[in-house]
Design a protein around this motif. Structure first.
Motif, PDB file in Angstrom:
ATOM      1  N   TRP A 163       0.843  -1.192   0.000  1.00  0.00           N
ATOM      2  CA  TRP A 163       0.000   0.000   0.000  1.00  0.00           C
ATOM      3  C   TRP A 163       0.879   1.243   0.000  1.00  0.00           C
ATOM      4  O   TRP A 163       1.895   1.288   0.716  1.00  0.00           O
ATOM      5  CB  TRP A 163      -0.907   0.028   1.229  1.00  0.00           C
ATOM      6  N   HIS A 164       0.470   2.263  -0.770  1.00  0.00           N
ATOM      7  CA  HIS A 164       1.214   3.529  -0.810  1.00  0.00           C
ATOM      8  C   HIS A 164       0.206   4.674  -0.824  1.00  0.00           C
ATOM      9  O   HIS A 164      -0.650   4.735  -1.712  1.00  0.00           O
ATOM     10  CB  HIS A 164       2.114   3.600  -2.043  1.00  0.00           C
ATOM     11  N   GLU A 165       0.330   5.570   0.144  1.00  0.00           N
ATOM     12  CA  GLU A 165      -0.658   6.630   0.313  1.00  0.00           C
ATOM     13  C   GLU A 165       0.018   7.972   0.617  1.00  0.00           C
ATOM     14  O   GLU A 165       1.158   8.012   1.078  1.00  0.00           O
ATOM     15  CB  GLU A 165      -1.623   6.284   1.460  1.00  0.00           C
ATOM     16  N   GLN A 166      -0.732   9.056   0.365  1.00  0.00           N
ATOM     17  CA  GLN A 166      -0.333  10.408   0.745  1.00  0.00           C
ATOM     18  C   GLN A 166      -1.582  11.182   1.148  1.00  0.00           C
ATOM     19  O   GLN A 166      -2.618  11.052   0.475  1.00  0.00           O
ATOM     20  CB  GLN A 166       0.335  11.152  -0.418  1.00  0.00           C
ATOM     21  N   PRO A 167      -1.515  12.013   2.171  1.00  0.00           N
ATOM     22  CA  PRO A 167      -2.640  12.909   2.446  1.00  0.00           C
ATOM     23  C   PRO A 167      -2.820  13.889   1.293  1.00  0.00           C
ATOM     24  O   PRO A 167      -1.869  14.575   0.902  1.00  0.00           O
ATOM     25  CB  PRO A 167      -2.220  13.632   3.728  1.00  0.00           C
TER      26      PRO A 167
END
Length: 514
Positions: free
Chosen positions: A46-50
């Motif tokens: 999983w790879h996320e950014q606000p």
């Protein structure tokens, strides 16, 4: 209107940073600002950014840049952005979760379901792409299945470009070349693809309105102008994804030449004036209106080199840049072919021509004579072999050869890597004169949209510049590499696909049993 020389603002919101670069009409960099972006990995793959960070970092980057110039001279801005990344917004335009990035791999199960429901070939014909986990469509399908509370509350799905445009202008709009990479865009009609939306349960009104690249889609609002330090009413021009923008930024506007971005991913783009599709490449909307870009992508570019430097070669007290300089120099003295060591560089799966999300990297030919510098060179050679494989498929579709590469990105600073690519492909490798080809591509669209040139093609011809000095291929090394390519590299993936796929399945079972 001021009588000063016109300036253009090109925004590059990538995975790692937001950059704001001011260019003049000759493509010279006049000012810049940059702010880093962090990403999180809450679970493996999983790879996320606000999403709020995209806006805040862009605001700070713009403010840094425009304090160095007379803002009255800035005539327009355009955005290039990390592709496939998106965020769902609620009825108040607030994010319902963190933005899900292009490199996120959570939607593997949705691939098979979408392929069964829609058909691999039909999806490819419509979108110019094979189904893959990086597409926005597959990850919205994942939300539908695994986070129904988010799916049901979503009023809008925004790519990074649409998110920033709304913050800047209040308009809910994006460009063809931004919608295109999502996997929800029909490349021939240049519109959202209704059958695909229906399959996942997406409503058209949840998606931004669409505009051709280089079209004015809004103007900077008073509140955004105050935040960014820009003049209110500044035109905001429809941009494109960062890969297409970097090609425009080195003037890839007609067949016969290819951009070559040696970054986290290795991305090459070649222009064509009609629609074609093939498993060998991704067909994309180009920066020149009514043209396309045939794009090869290897997800494990400097990503794989960084793996080597951080996980294999790291030494206490030595920074990565020093290590890379050392291995670049050491690998120059190793013969072509790395003494029989061959790397299949699928550290981050493979897109074209195989489209296999389950595959992984292979190092073939280990012997006791090999040291780390042999592996370093073999990685560079493996990436060059993969680029050669992709370019052969592009040339078949073009019906003509690609005559040269124009390299950019961090990896382009390595003369050794450029030489290996030239030797493997038998094509000269030039360098872009700007280190910021992506932001320049956005600025070229801004200049065209502001009416400072007749069209984006004319703007690119004046603003994009390439170093005329090239790294030329060595004929003797090319013959050796061609033999390695045809007899070892090209047959390697088909030979190991079955065991690699089975290994991935077993590894997944073991991980779930923990």
């Amino acid at each position: 209107m001021t009588d000063c020389s016109p300036l253009l603002l090109g925004l590059d919101c990538s995975t790692s940073a937001s950059k704001a670069i001011v260019f003049d009409l000759m493509g010279n960099e006049v000012a810049r600002g940059s702010q880093p972006l962090a990403l999180s990995t809450p679970r493996p793959g999983w790879h996320e950014q606000p999403a709020g960070d995209w806006w805040q970092s862009t605001v700070l980057a713009i403010r840094q840049a425009v304090t160095q110039v007379d803002t009255n001279c800035v005539r327009a801005l355009a955005i290039a952005h990390q592709r496939e990344t998106f965020v769902p917004l609620d009825e108040h335009d607030e994010p319902l979760c963190d933005g899900i990035l292009w490199m996120d791999e959570r939607a593997g199960d949705q691939l098979a379901a979408l392929e069964k429901a829609f058909g691999r070939e039909e999806f490819h014909r419509l979108t110019g792409k094979r189904l893959s986990m990086n597409l926005t469509l597959t990850k919205i399908a994942w939300l539908h299945q695994h986070r129904p509370e988010i799916f049901s509350k979503t009023r809008k799905y925004t790519d990074v470009h649409a998110y920033l445009v709304q913050k800047l202008t209040g308009e809910f709009a994006t460009g063809w070349g931004c919608a295109d990479p999502t996997g929800m865009f029909d490349l021939q009609t240049r519109d959202w693809c209704a059958p695909l939306l229906d399959e996942v349960g997406i409503q058209r009104e949840q998606l931004p309105t669409l505009a051709a690249p280089g079209t004015i889609i809004g103007h900077v609002s008073a509140s955004a102008a105050q935040s960014c330090g820009l003049p209110p009413g500044l035109p905001v021009v429809a941009g494109i994804g960062d890969g297409q923008a970097s090609s425009l930024g080195v003037n890839i506007t007609a067949p016969g030449e290819a951009s070559l971005s040696l970054g986290t991913s290795v991305i090459s783009g070649t222009a064509i004036d009609h629609y074609v599709y093939s498993p060998a490449f991704r067909s994309m909307t180009a920066g020149i209106r009514d043209t396309y870009l045939l794009e090869t992508v290897l997800l494990g570019g400097t990503y794989t080199l960084n793996w080597f430097l951080e996980k294999m070669a790291a030494r206490p007290g030595q920074d990565k840049a020093t290590l890379q300089t050392y291995y670049d120099q050491a690998a120059e003295h190793i013969p072509a072919g790395s003494l029989g060591l061959v790397v299949l560089p699928y550290w981050n799966s493979v897109l074209g021509p195989y489209w296999d999300p389950a595959t992984s990297g292979v190092i073939l030919g280990w012997r006791g004579v090999h040291q780390l510098e042999h592996l370093y060179r073999a990685i560079l050679e493996g990436i060059a072999f993969e680029q050669h494989l992709g370019t052969l498929g592009v040339e078949e579709a073009l019906g003509q050869p690609v005559k040269r590469y124009i390299a950019m990105g961090g990896g382009a600073h390595s003369r050794l890597w450029r030489q290996i690519i030239a030797d493997v492909t038998s094509k000269p490798v030039h360098q872009a004169e700007t280190a910021e080809a992506t932001a320049l591509g956005a600025a070229i669209l801004a200049a065209s949209g502001a009416g400072l040139f007749t069209n984006a093609q004319q703007a690119a011809a004046q603003m994009a510049r390439v170093n005329p000095q090239a790294v030329e291929p060595d004929p003797a090394r090319h013959l050796l590499y061609q033999q390695l390519f045809e007899e070892v590299y090209r047959p390697l993936y088909p030979a190991v696909k079955g065991p690699l796929n089975r290994l991935a399945a077993l590894s997944d079972q073991l991980e779930k049993s923990e």
